[in-house]
Scaffold this active site. Structure first.
Site, PDB file in Angstrom:
ATOM      1  N   LYS A  74       0.850  -1.197   0.000  1.00 53.48           N
ATOM      2  CA  LYS A  74       0.000   0.000   0.000  1.00 53.48           C
ATOM      3  C   LYS A  74       0.873   1.229   0.000  1.00 53.48           C
ATOM      4  O   LYS A  74       1.825   1.320   0.769  1.00 53.48           O
ATOM      5  CB  LYS A  74      -0.875  -0.006   1.275  1.00 53.48           C
ATOM      6  CG  LYS A  74      -1.819   1.169   1.366  1.00 53.48           C
ATOM      7  CD  LYS A  74      -3.113   0.875   0.650  1.00 53.48           C
ATOM      8  CE  LYS A  74      -3.966   2.096   0.427  1.00 53.48           C
ATOM      9  NZ  LYS A  74      -3.555   2.939  -0.724  1.00 53.48           N
ATOM     10  N   LYS A  98       5.066   2.268   8.474  1.00 53.93           N
ATOM     11  CA  LYS A  98       3.903   3.049   8.907  1.00 53.93           C
ATOM     12  C   LYS A  98       2.658   2.177   9.067  1.00 53.93           C
ATOM     13  O   LYS A  98       1.947   2.263  10.071  1.00 53.93           O
ATOM     14  CB  LYS A  98       3.650   4.142   7.861  1.00 53.93           C
ATOM     15  CG  LYS A  98       2.566   5.127   8.204  1.00 53.93           C
ATOM     16  CD  LYS A  98       2.223   6.041   7.025  1.00 53.93           C
ATOM     17  CE  LYS A  98       3.443   6.590   6.330  1.00 53.93           C
ATOM     18  NZ  LYS A  98       3.096   7.599   5.295  1.00 53.93           N
ATOM     19  N   LYS A 110       5.144   1.950  -3.023  1.00 55.67           N
ATOM     20  CA  LYS A 110       5.190   3.348  -3.472  1.00 55.67           C
ATOM     21  C   LYS A 110       5.450   3.367  -4.966  1.00 55.67           C
ATOM     22  O   LYS A 110       6.055   2.425  -5.498  1.00 55.67           O
ATOM     23  CB  LYS A 110       6.322   4.106  -2.770  1.00 55.67           C
ATOM     24  CG  LYS A 110       6.096   5.602  -2.691  1.00 55.67           C
ATOM     25  CD  LYS A 110       5.097   5.918  -1.593  1.00 55.67           C
ATOM     26  CE  LYS A 110       4.957   7.357  -1.261  1.00 55.67           C
ATOM     27  NZ  LYS A 110       4.390   7.534   0.076  1.00 55.67           N
ATOM     28  N   ASN A 225      -1.627  19.571   0.323  1.00 54.00           N
ATOM     29  CA  ASN A 225      -2.819  19.010   0.938  1.00 54.00           C
ATOM     30  C   ASN A 225      -2.639  18.754   2.451  1.00 54.00           C
ATOM     31  O   ASN A 225      -3.465  19.174   3.260  1.00 54.00           O
ATOM     32  CB  ASN A 225      -3.178  17.714   0.201  1.00 54.00           C
ATOM     33  CG  ASN A 225      -4.462  17.120   0.685  1.00 54.00           C
ATOM     34  OD1 ASN A 225      -5.492  17.780   0.682  1.00 54.00           O
ATOM     35  ND2 ASN A 225      -4.392  15.888   1.157  1.00 54.00           N
ATOM     36  N   SER A 364      -7.360   5.627   3.825  1.00 56.20           N
ATOM     37  CA  SER A 364      -7.276   4.791   2.613  1.00 56.20           C
ATOM     38  C   SER A 364      -7.747   3.374   2.926  1.00 56.20           C
ATOM     39  O   SER A 364      -8.431   2.737   2.129  1.00 56.20           O
ATOM     40  CB  SER A 364      -5.835   4.724   2.099  1.00 56.20           C
ATOM     41  OG  SER A 364      -5.551   5.834   1.284  1.00 56.20           O
TER      42      SER A 364
HETATM   43  N1  GLU Z   1       0.996   8.939   0.252  1.00 56.83           N
HETATM   44  C1  GLU Z   1       0.417   8.820   1.561  1.00 56.83           C
HETATM   45  C2  GLU Z   1       1.489   8.400   2.545  1.00 56.83           C
HETATM   46  O1  GLU Z   1       2.659   8.579   2.308  1.00 56.83           O
HETATM   47  C3  GLU Z   1      -0.843   7.953   1.580  1.00 56.83           C
HETATM   48  C4  GLU Z   1      -0.643   6.530   1.194  1.00 56.83           C
HETATM   49  C5  GLU Z   1      -1.955   5.743   1.068  1.00 56.83           C
HETATM   50  O2  GLU Z   1      -3.009   6.254   1.391  1.00 56.83           O
HETATM   51  O3  GLU Z   1      -1.832   4.595   0.634  1.00 56.83           O
HETATM   52  O4  GLU Z   1       1.173   7.942   3.605  1.00 56.83           O
END
Ligand code: GLU
Length: 434
Positions: A74, A98, A110, A225, A364
């Site tokens: 994710k 995370k 990513k 954002n 998400s």
């Molecule tokens: N790009 C965001 C992050 O670095 C969201 C990632 C997501 O929602 O999968 O946490």
């Protein structure tokens, strides 16, 4: 000057270097360490783009699945001229940590395209977004790898990508991507989720430290954002937003600024010209507001410095200038590990990215769940679930930091890597990469 590739490799080595101390504390076995030393899958793609003038340009892009140990990979997709493989790999690794820190059933992924998206027309941007999605379509899916927005990508772009995936799959698969527009199965609350989550972690720290919002002066670096929604919600909660900076300018008002008119002003040219990105720098008509260079924000007199721009915004070159007592990391990796050590020795509290910016991926996850069961929640319910999860997971990190006498970052990594290690061990002796 380092080349992009060297910069990405250095970032990855720096991120991995932080793990040594964590593994020593966790006493996890060497196999776990080896499993987490490299990504499970790294795909490099080229994306041909037909420009509006008929010429052809080819861009490089990547999708990295760092791990799928606790669930499908994710993580977001970034469009930026400095994107390279090392950066995407590092960001995927941070996603793995995370998701584990906040207990989501996801691994880390990513994606990125090396492009300055602000040089593209809206139609070129849509073609590039669809082209990138086609290039990575074989390795993503709701049970495999689920992209989302990141730097310079937003719900509009996620909508194009979700549509492209539906064309390829010949059916709607909303759970393949999150951060979509509401009419395509997006979740209420997703746009503001990163800022909202960061604020609730700051609230927890303030409560713990017996500090009142009205006594805390906050400076926010990065007005995209995450930075904007954090500033808007923090202002509404009674914190004093004394400074806001984007990549071009710092605005400073010792009595406090209202972030919303500044945001609205910045959006105006974008809306007028039908663009996806803003062209304006931050500005403010409020009397008494001072304007300075973008970097001025780091050395301002404030209590909380919010880093919501890019990686390594704070490094050995500028860490000494910081006067804040607390740093809240909304960007991923905004403090280099050397600068982190300097802050620790000065007893500056750093609320780390893997906890502070987890609100985005938490919502998400809620979006993915809603897409898969076909039943949707209202914004109030989503915000409540976000805050409940963060409260429980942040309490674990705060308690661990106190018990072990370590920084919040070390405690967060112990919580996340500990969960990853237990999942790796539970899978047995003959597991494959993933
Ligand atoms: N790009 C965001 C992050 O670095 C969201 C990632 C997501 O929602 O999968 O946490």
């Amino acid at each position: 000057m380092m080349s992009d590739t060297q910069a990405g490799t250095a970032l990855f080595d720096d991120a991995q270097g932080r793990l040594e101390a964590i593994f020593q504390r966790l006493e996890a076995n060497g196999e776990v360490r080896r499993r987490l030393a490299q990504p499970a899958l790294s795909l490099e793609v080229s994306i041909p783009l037909r420009r509006d003038d008929g010429s052809l340009e080819v861009f490089r892009g990547w999708r990295v699945q760092y791990d799928s140990i606790r669930g499908p990979a994710k993580g977001g997709i970034r469009f930026h001229p400095q994107v390279d493989q090392g950066e995407v790999t590092t960001l995927a690794f941070w996603m793995a940590v995370k998701c584990a820190v906040v207990g989501l059933p996801f691994g880390g992924g990513k994606g990125g395209v090396c492009v300055d998206p602000k040089t593209l027309s809206p139609l070129e941007l849509e073609r590039l977004s669809r082209g990138y999605l086609r290039a990575i379509a074989d390795v993503i899916g709701p049970d495999r790898d689920i992209p989302a927005p990141d730097v310079n990508t937003n719900e509009t772009i996620m909508g194009w990508m979700a549509d492209e995936y539906a064309i390829i799959a010949r059916r709607q698969v909303p759970g393949v991507i999150t951060g979509k527009p509401l009419p395509l199965g997006g979740s209420p609350g997703r746009v503001a989720a990163t800022g909202r989550g960061a604020l609730s972690v700051l609230d927890m720290w303030a409560k713990h430290a017996r500090r009142e919002p009205g006594d805390l002066r906050i400076a926010v670096q990065g007005f995209g954002n995450g930075g904007y929604h954090f500033a808007r919600l923090a202002h509404a909660r009674g914190y004093r937003i004394v400074a806001i900076a984007d990549s071009r300018r710092t605005l400073h008002h010792p009595e406090g600024l209202d972030p919303t008119p500044i945001w609205e002003e910045k959006q105006k040219s974008r809306e007028l010209k039908g663009l996806v990105y803003c062209e304006e720098a931050v500005r403010c008509e409020q009397a008494g507001t001072r304007s300075g260079d973008a970097e001025d924000i780091l050395s301002l007199d404030c209590d909380v410095l919010v880093l919501a721009a890019l990686e390594n915004a704070v490094d050995t070159g500028n860490v000494e200038a910081i006067r804040a007592e607390v740093i809240l990391e909304i960007a991923n990796g905004p403090v280099s590990s050397e600068a982190d050590r300097a802050l620790e020795s000065r007893e500056v509290t750093v609320i780390p990215d893997v906890l502070a910016n987890a609100g985005g991926v938490i919502v998400s996850h809620l979006e993915w769940v809603q897409n898969r069961c076909g039943e949707y929640r209202d914004e109030e319910a989503v915000n409540r679930l976000l805050e409940e999860r963060l409260a429980a997971e942040a309490a674990g990190v705060f308690a661990l930091a106190e018990r072990e006498g370590v920084t919040l970052r070390t405690a967060a990594y112990m919580q996340g890597i500990g969960r990853l290690a237990r999942a790796i061990q539970a899978r047995g002796n003959c597991q494959e990469a993933g």
